[in-house]
Design a protein around this motif. Structure first.
Motif, short mmCIF file in Angstrom:
data_model
loop_
_atom_site.label_atom_id
_atom_site.label_comp_id
_atom_site.label_asym_id
_atom_site.label_seq_id
_atom_site.Cartn_x
_atom_site.Cartn_y
_atom_site.Cartn_z
N ASP A 83 34.31 34.10 46.31
CA ASP A 83 33.85 32.76 46.04
C ASP A 83 34.00 31.58 47.06
N SER A 84 33.60 29.94 47.20
CA SER A 84 34.14 28.92 48.49
C SER A 84 35.89 29.25 48.51
N ASP A 85 36.67 29.44 47.40
CA ASP A 85 37.79 29.32 47.75
C ASP A 85 38.31 30.49 47.86
N GLY A 86 37.94 32.05 47.82
CA GLY A 86 38.35 33.54 48.67
C GLY A 86 39.14 33.66 47.66
N ASN A 87 38.43 33.95 46.28
CA ASN A 87 38.43 34.38 45.17
C ASN A 87 37.50 35.58 44.82
N PRO A 88 37.77 36.59 43.99
CA PRO A 88 37.66 37.84 44.14
C PRO A 88 36.45 37.59 42.86
N VAL A 89 35.21 37.85 43.44
CA VAL A 89 34.61 37.36 42.02
C VAL A 89 33.42 39.09 42.27
N ARG A 90 32.41 39.17 40.95
CA ARG A 90 31.89 40.09 40.65
C ARG A 90 30.18 39.26 40.63
N VAL A 91 29.30 40.16 42.11
CA VAL A 91 28.11 39.17 41.52
C VAL A 91 26.10 39.54 41.28
N LEU A 92 25.80 39.44 41.19
CA LEU A 92 24.66 39.82 40.99
C LEU A 92 23.28 39.15 40.63
#
Length: 466
Positions: free
Chosen positions: A119-128
């Protein structure tokens, strides 16, 4: 060390496979939640156009288009140029990548793209990332894609904890396997250590009485049995060697002493000038010659017996046993001219060393000549590979038959006769080297019957072709 290394490799492979399987399972669960999250009814063109016009860049308390409201989810629209507009959720913005732009350039309602991102803060996310469905004749909104994401921090924490757990379990397993392998190796190789100590003891002390306890029936037990058999055989061989030397010394002492006495008498006669009567001198010379002949024969027999059992004095080839027996009979007739020797020899061909085999048959015939009474007869028959020599002498007592093939053994009744007691030992070894066997037994009606059996064929084998 090998056991620990093998277990470490196996545990490492299993742990890595387990970690990747769990990771795939967790990611599949997240993907399933994303797929459920993004399943909404088609949007209106007005709503999409309005959102793109306003294009909020920060999370709102309330979303503007059917995205999740007041939730930790990420939800936004992205244009082909990479410009994004938040459309719901309160978590923040998703960093746009080239694949998301490509999806916006050419949206396909049947295609969804899953990936890991931040995300914009650099946190890991799973994206679709998928196309934006709209109401109307066109199924998707051109030039725009929608993106949904879920945070991956909890998933990654779970995977990290799993990695630490697998690492700890693997370490304990490797250490335990190493300790167990060390214990098993020490316990399993204990007989080998005992065998090593026994071999070192034998090499250091030449003590062949050492025996290793045999337990079980595994390879180590077989090795211990083989070592015990080897030391026993070596001990017996050394005992036989010592006995041979002692017996040879005893047998050599008698002719040497007699020879020395006779020579001293002749030398004293020469020194003192006192001539020995002609008859006595001839008797002394005859005795010296006989003793020298006996000594030479004894030395020849000892040389024959000194050869290893597997050694041959000449090449082994297929020979005619009947011809060799006939040659031996001619020599026997010269040694006993007053005897009648009857022979019936059938053809028989055997693999043997010719000179050794003839010497063996001559020894058997010599015994028959030696013990036959004056004017007696000797019957020699060769029938289907069995050579029988029968004399009509006094015979051998039954209690002496087990010893007749021992070295230097002589019957008490025959010790006054010439001979070394080695003839039958040489015969037995020669016959056994040819693959046959020999036996002595009392003959019906008196006398002794010697039987020699050697495997062969009644017709000569075909000659070897180059």
């Amino acid at each position: 060390m090998l056991t620990a290394a093998a277990v470490a490799f196996a545990v490492a492979v299993v742990s890595v496979i387990c970690w990747f399987l769990v990771q795939e399972k967790l990611y599949n669960e997240v993907d399933s939640r994303l797929a459920t999250l993004i399943k909404v009814r088609p949007y209106s063109v007005t709503d999409v156009a309005g959102l793109l016009s306003d294009c909020p860049q920060t999370p709102a308390v309330q979303g503007t288009i059917r995205g999740p409201q007041n939730s930790p989810y990420y939800y936004q629209l992205v244009q082909a140029n990479g410009r994004y507009c938040l459309s719901g959720g309160t978590a923040g913005a998703i960093k746009v990548e080239a694949g998301d732009k490509d999806m916006a350039k050419d949206p396909d309602p049947n295609v969804g793209r899953y990936r890991n991102g931040t995300d914009s803060d650099g946190n890991p996310v799973r994206v679709l990332t998928t196309a934006v469905p709209i109401e109307g004749p066109v199924p998707v909104y051109p030039g725009v894609a929608r993106m949904a994401a879920l945070p991956l921090q909890d998933t990654r924490n779970t995977l990290n904890e799993l990695a630490l757990l697998l690492l700890g379990v693997s370490g304990v397993g490797v250490i335990g396997a190493g300790a167990a392998g060390l214990w098993i190796a020490r316990a399993g190789l204990k007989p080998v250590d005992e065998l090593t100590r026994a071999v070192e003891h034998v090499a250091r002390t030449e003590d062949l009485t050492v025996r290793i306890p045999v337990e079980g029936d595994d390879e180590i037990a077989r090795l211990s049995e083989s070592f015990n058999s080897m030391t026993a055989a070596l001990g017996e061989s050394r005992d036989r060697q010592a006995q041979l030397i002692a017996d040879a010394g005893h047998e050599l002492r008698t002719p040497l002493t007699s020879l020395r006495t006779n020579i001293e008498l002749l030398a004293r006669s020469e020194e003192t000038g006192r001539a020995i009567p002609p008859d006595d001198r001839r008797a002394l010379m005859t005795s010296v010659k006989a003793q020298m002949t006996e000594l030479a024969a004894l030395i020849g027999d000892l040389q024959e017996l000194s050869r290893p059992d597997a050694a041959q004095s000449g090449p082994v080839k297929v020979v005619a046993l009947h011809d060799i027996a006939e040659s031996a009979l001619e020599r026997a007739r010269l040694r006993g001219p007053e005897l009648t020797i009857n022979a019936e020899l059938e053809p028989w061909y055997v693999p043997a060393e010719p000179a050794a085999l003839e010497r063996a048959i001559v020894n058997v015939l010599d015994n028959a000549v030696k013990f036959s009474p004056p004017g007696g007869s000797i019957d020699v028959v060769l029938h289907r590979g069995v050579l029988t020599v029968r004399d009509h002498g006094p015979g051998i007592p039954a209690d002496e038959l087990p010893y007749v093939f021992e070295r230097f053994w002589r019957s008490p009744s025959a010790r006054s006769l010439p001979g070394s007691g080695l003839g039958l030992s040489i015969v037995a070894r020669t016959v056994q080297q040819s693959g046959g066997d020999i036996g002595l037994r009392p003959a019906p009606g008196g006398g002794t019957e010697a039987t020699i059996r050697i495997p062969g064929v009644p017709t000569p084998p075909p000659a070897d072709t180059p």
